[in-house]
Scaffold this active site. Structure first.
Site, PDB file in Angstrom:
ATOM      1  N   HIS A 129       0.852  -1.187   0.000  1.00 28.13           N
ATOM      2  CA  HIS A 129       0.000   0.000   0.000  1.00 28.13           C
ATOM      3  C   HIS A 129       0.887   1.235   0.000  1.00 28.13           C
ATOM      4  O   HIS A 129       1.635   1.469   0.949  1.00 28.13           O
ATOM      5  CB  HIS A 129      -0.901   0.037   1.231  1.00 28.13           C
ATOM      6  CG  HIS A 129      -1.844  -1.117   1.278  1.00 28.13           C
ATOM      7  ND1 HIS A 129      -2.901  -1.241   0.418  1.00 28.13           N
ATOM      8  CD2 HIS A 129      -1.844  -2.224   2.050  1.00 28.13           C
ATOM      9  CE1 HIS A 129      -3.530  -2.367   0.653  1.00 28.13           C
ATOM     10  NE2 HIS A 129      -2.911  -2.998   1.640  1.00 28.13           N
ATOM     11  N   ARG A 134       5.412   7.072  17.407  1.00 32.67           N
ATOM     12  CA  ARG A 134       6.846   7.007  17.110  1.00 32.67           C
ATOM     13  C   ARG A 134       7.122   7.022  15.599  1.00 32.67           C
ATOM     14  O   ARG A 134       6.567   6.234  14.849  1.00 32.67           O
ATOM     15  CB  ARG A 134       7.467   5.766  17.762  1.00 32.67           C
ATOM     16  CG  ARG A 134       7.777   6.000  19.222  1.00 32.67           C
ATOM     17  CD  ARG A 134       8.308   4.768  19.881  1.00 32.67           C
ATOM     18  NE  ARG A 134       7.243   3.834  20.194  1.00 32.67           N
ATOM     19  CZ  ARG A 134       7.435   2.660  20.785  1.00 32.67           C
ATOM     20  NH1 ARG A 134       8.652   2.277  21.090  1.00 32.67           N
ATOM     21  NH2 ARG A 134       6.414   1.873  21.059  1.00 32.67           N
ATOM     22  N   CYS A 194       9.219  -0.006  14.996  1.00 34.68           N
ATOM     23  CA  CYS A 194      10.156  -1.040  14.525  1.00 34.68           C
ATOM     24  C   CYS A 194      10.871  -0.702  13.224  1.00 34.68           C
ATOM     25  O   CYS A 194      12.097  -0.683  13.196  1.00 34.68           O
ATOM     26  CB  CYS A 194       9.415  -2.361  14.335  1.00 34.68           C
ATOM     27  SG  CYS A 194       8.830  -3.056  15.869  1.00 34.68           S
TER      28      CYS A 194
HETATM   29  C1  UDX Z   1       5.981  -4.005  12.210  1.00 35.20           C
HETATM   30  C2  UDX Z   1       6.022  -5.445  11.665  1.00 35.20           C
HETATM   31  O1  UDX Z   1       4.914  -5.644  10.766  1.00 35.20           O
HETATM   32  C3  UDX Z   1       5.990  -6.439  12.798  1.00 35.20           C
HETATM   33  O2  UDX Z   1       6.108  -7.764  12.280  1.00 35.20           O
HETATM   34  C4  UDX Z   1       7.181  -6.137  13.741  1.00 35.20           C
HETATM   35  O3  UDX Z   1       7.169  -7.002  14.817  1.00 35.20           O
HETATM   36  C5  UDX Z   1       7.115  -4.699  14.228  1.00 35.20           C
HETATM   37  O4  UDX Z   1       7.061  -3.815  13.112  1.00 35.20           O
HETATM   38  P1  UDX Z   1       4.139  -2.341  13.164  1.00 35.20           P
HETATM   39  O5  UDX Z   1       5.240  -1.340  13.242  1.00 35.20           O
HETATM   40  O6  UDX Z   1       3.224  -2.497  14.313  1.00 35.20           O
HETATM   41  O7  UDX Z   1       4.728  -3.794  12.852  1.00 35.20           O
HETATM   42  O8  UDX Z   1       3.206  -1.933  11.930  1.00 35.20           O
HETATM   43  P2  UDX Z   1       3.003  -2.361  10.423  1.00 35.20           P
HETATM   44  O9  UDX Z   1       1.581  -2.735  10.237  1.00 35.20           O
HETATM   45  O10 UDX Z   1       4.003  -3.311   9.931  1.00 35.20           O
HETATM   46  O11 UDX Z   1       3.218  -0.948   9.691  1.00 35.20           O
HETATM   47  C6  UDX Z   1       4.449  -0.232   9.775  1.00 35.20           C
HETATM   48  C7  UDX Z   1       4.403   1.017   8.942  1.00 35.20           C
HETATM   49  O12 UDX Z   1       4.363   0.730   7.563  1.00 35.20           O
HETATM   50  C8  UDX Z   1       3.184   1.909   9.214  1.00 35.20           C
HETATM   51  O13 UDX Z   1       3.583   3.253   9.225  1.00 35.20           O
HETATM   52  C9  UDX Z   1       2.271   1.636   8.035  1.00 35.20           C
HETATM   53  O14 UDX Z   1       1.403   2.694   7.745  1.00 35.20           O
HETATM   54  C10 UDX Z   1       3.287   1.406   6.936  1.00 35.20           C
HETATM   55  N1  UDX Z   1       2.777   0.568   5.841  1.00 35.20           N
HETATM   56  C11 UDX Z   1       2.505  -0.739   6.053  1.00 35.20           C
HETATM   57  C12 UDX Z   1       2.613   1.129   4.576  1.00 35.20           C
HETATM   58  O15 UDX Z   1       2.854   2.326   4.351  1.00 35.20           O
HETATM   59  N2  UDX Z   1       2.186   0.314   3.559  1.00 35.20           N
HETATM   60  C13 UDX Z   1       1.895  -1.001   3.727  1.00 35.20           C
HETATM   61  O16 UDX Z   1       1.530  -1.665   2.750  1.00 35.20           O
HETATM   62  C14 UDX Z   1       2.058  -1.553   5.023  1.00 35.20           C
END
Ligand code: UDX
Length: 435
Positions: A254, A331, A263
């Site tokens: 996305h 964060r 993370c």
């Molecule tokens: C992530 C990992 O998915 C997880 O396995 C790990 O343990 C910790 O880090 P998290 O940070 O909670 O988890 O969120 P995640 O849903 O992975 O999204 C991270 C970031 O990427 C967000 O800012 C989200 O908006 C962005 N993102 C995610 C996108 O811009 N596009 C996508 O398709 C997916």
């Protein structure tokens, strides 16, 4: 089994509650007295759907408790988990391991009988060996193994991720430790969850490689979205077109304002630094870090352009501040770059976020917070969607238009249909999609 979880933060609390729900006896230990008192009173220190009831049920069943005192639970524990923070070290981006090492020393002082010490915190390759060294030095008589067991929890979906994971990774150097870990995760074996047993260094690297790969995937589609805008292509259809290829997969494609959170930003940077130290640079990940930083910084320009090139004297309505929905976590959220840039360009920012406003108030200044999306829109010159909370997905467009001074929407999460918005008379701007 008996489990002691050091660190009642995000990872420790979710993992502790889920292990208790598996039937283990879990004590979550933290040094923050306020946090422990709150937990004892049933108040969650973080926003995570389903956590409060899971904690309450397991406390009631007598399987989950909270303590300030490691010495009270660790001696009888089969496994002691280290789930403390590993923030980016200021200045150089290496993971700060001081909390992990401190926990190792404290464990060494209190363990009694064979104990598996598990690092759940995200730690660079070699940390497990270092933890083992610290424990041995502190207590030469200790009988223990050090295991790496990284977490792959996503905020907002953490309980499901723990209970129905794609896989569990365990880095153990001996059979005895493997046996304890197998027993801890037995309920998942029954569900046929793949458990990857490997050595410690590999397990430690798997965690960083997974996060770096996902961050790369997001960055790739973000760059494609920029190209889509230039050539009249649609990034959502590109994502679908490539994602249906089983080798690529549809998830994490996305396009948006850049990744944030606790993370990806910290772990990609830590991997870059570790790789540089070992003279095996990860050039792809280095590029990902730079591209994502620049992307977050550039997002405000889209709002400025949508408003005709100047924000002087204008009010911008911002919907969503957290780095993603279903969390109060700010964060490295793109909003931390976007809001100050809008203000610097002369705009007054009014904002609403369903869970992140308290956090945001600590990190951002001069925002006028509102009680809901429609209040945010009142008299604003344009609206920018920064986080795709469900409640922003189906706004009443006519009501929105009647509240805004001009019907300008910058949708950084592509949650509306461009054609529909144009038909309804909205000046709609999204990411990588022709209007
Ligand atoms: C992530 C990992 O998915 C997880 O396995 C790990 O343990 C910790 O880090 P998290 O940070 O909670 O988890 O969120 P995640 O849903 O992975 O999204 C991270 C970031 O990427 C967000 O800012 C989200 O908006 C962005 N993102 C995610 C996108 O811009 N596009 C996508 O398709 C997916």
């Amino acid at each position: 089994m008996r489990v002691t979880m050091i660190g009642a933060g995000y990872v420790g609390l979710v993992s502790g509650a889920c292990f208790a729900d598996f039937g283990h006896e879990v004590v979550c230990v933290d040094k923050d007295e306020r946090k422990i008192r709150k937990l004892e009173a049933g108040v969650m220190p973080i926003y995570e759907p389903g956590l409060e009831s899971l904690v309450a049920e397991n406390v009631k069943a007598g399987r989950l408790s909270f303590s300030l005192d490691l010495a009270a639970s660790a001696p009888s524990a089969d496994a002691v988990f280290i789930a403390v923070g590993t923030p980016s070290r200021r200045g150089d981006g290496f993971a700060d391991l001081s909390y992990v090492y401190q926990a190792a020393e404290e464990i060494a002082q209190v363990i009694d009988g064979y104990t598996v010490v598990v690092t759940k915190s995200t730690v660079p390759v070699g940390t497990g060996a270092e933890v083992e060294e610290i424990i041995r030095k502190t207590n030469s008589a200790a009988d223990f193994s050090v295991v790496s067991n990284p977490e792959f929890l996503r905020e907002g979906a953490a309980i499901n991720d723990f209970k129905r994971p794609d896989r569990v990774v365990v880095g153990a150097e001996d059979e005895r430790a493997q046996k304890v870990m197998r027993e801890l995760y037995r309920p998942l074996f029954i569900n046929e969850t793949p458990i990857v047993f490997t050595n410690r260094a590999t397990s430690e690297l798997i965690k960083y490689a997974a996060n770096a790969f996902l961050a790369t995937k997001i960055t790739f589609i973000n760059e494609m979205s920029d190209l889509c805008e230039k050539v009249g292509a649609n990034v959502q259809e590109v994502a679908r077109g490539i994602g249906l290829d089983g080798r690529i997969g549809a998830k994490f494609l996305h396009a948006g304002p850049g990744y944030g959170g606790s993370c990806f930003p910290k772990d990609t940077l830590a991997l870059v630094r570790t790789a540089q130290t070992h003279d095996a640079p990860t050039k792809i990940v280095e590029a990902v870090v730079d591209i994502n930083d620049a992307r977050k910084k550039s997002m405000a320009d889209r709002v400025i352009a949508a408003c005709g090139g100047s924000l002087e004297g204008k009010t911008i309505a911002a919907l969503g501040l957290t780095f993603k929905p279903n969390t109060d976590d700010m964060r490295d959220s793109p909003s931390l770059d976007i809001v100050p840039a809008l203000q610097k360009a002369g705009a007054k920012v009014r904002a609403f976020d369903p869970a992140g406003m308290d956090e945001a108030a600590e990190l951002l200044s001069d925002i006028e917070y509102t009680e809901g999306p429609y209040q945010t829109l009142e008299g604003a010159d344009a609206v920018v969607i920064i986080t795709e909370w469900d409640e922003f997905r189906a706004l009443d467009v006519d009501r929105m238009k009647s509240l805004l001074k001009a019907p300008i929407m910058v949708d950084l999460r592509n949650i509306y249909d461009p054609q529909e918005m144009v038909e309804k008379g909205v000046e709609y701007h999204s990411i990588g999609r022709p209007a």
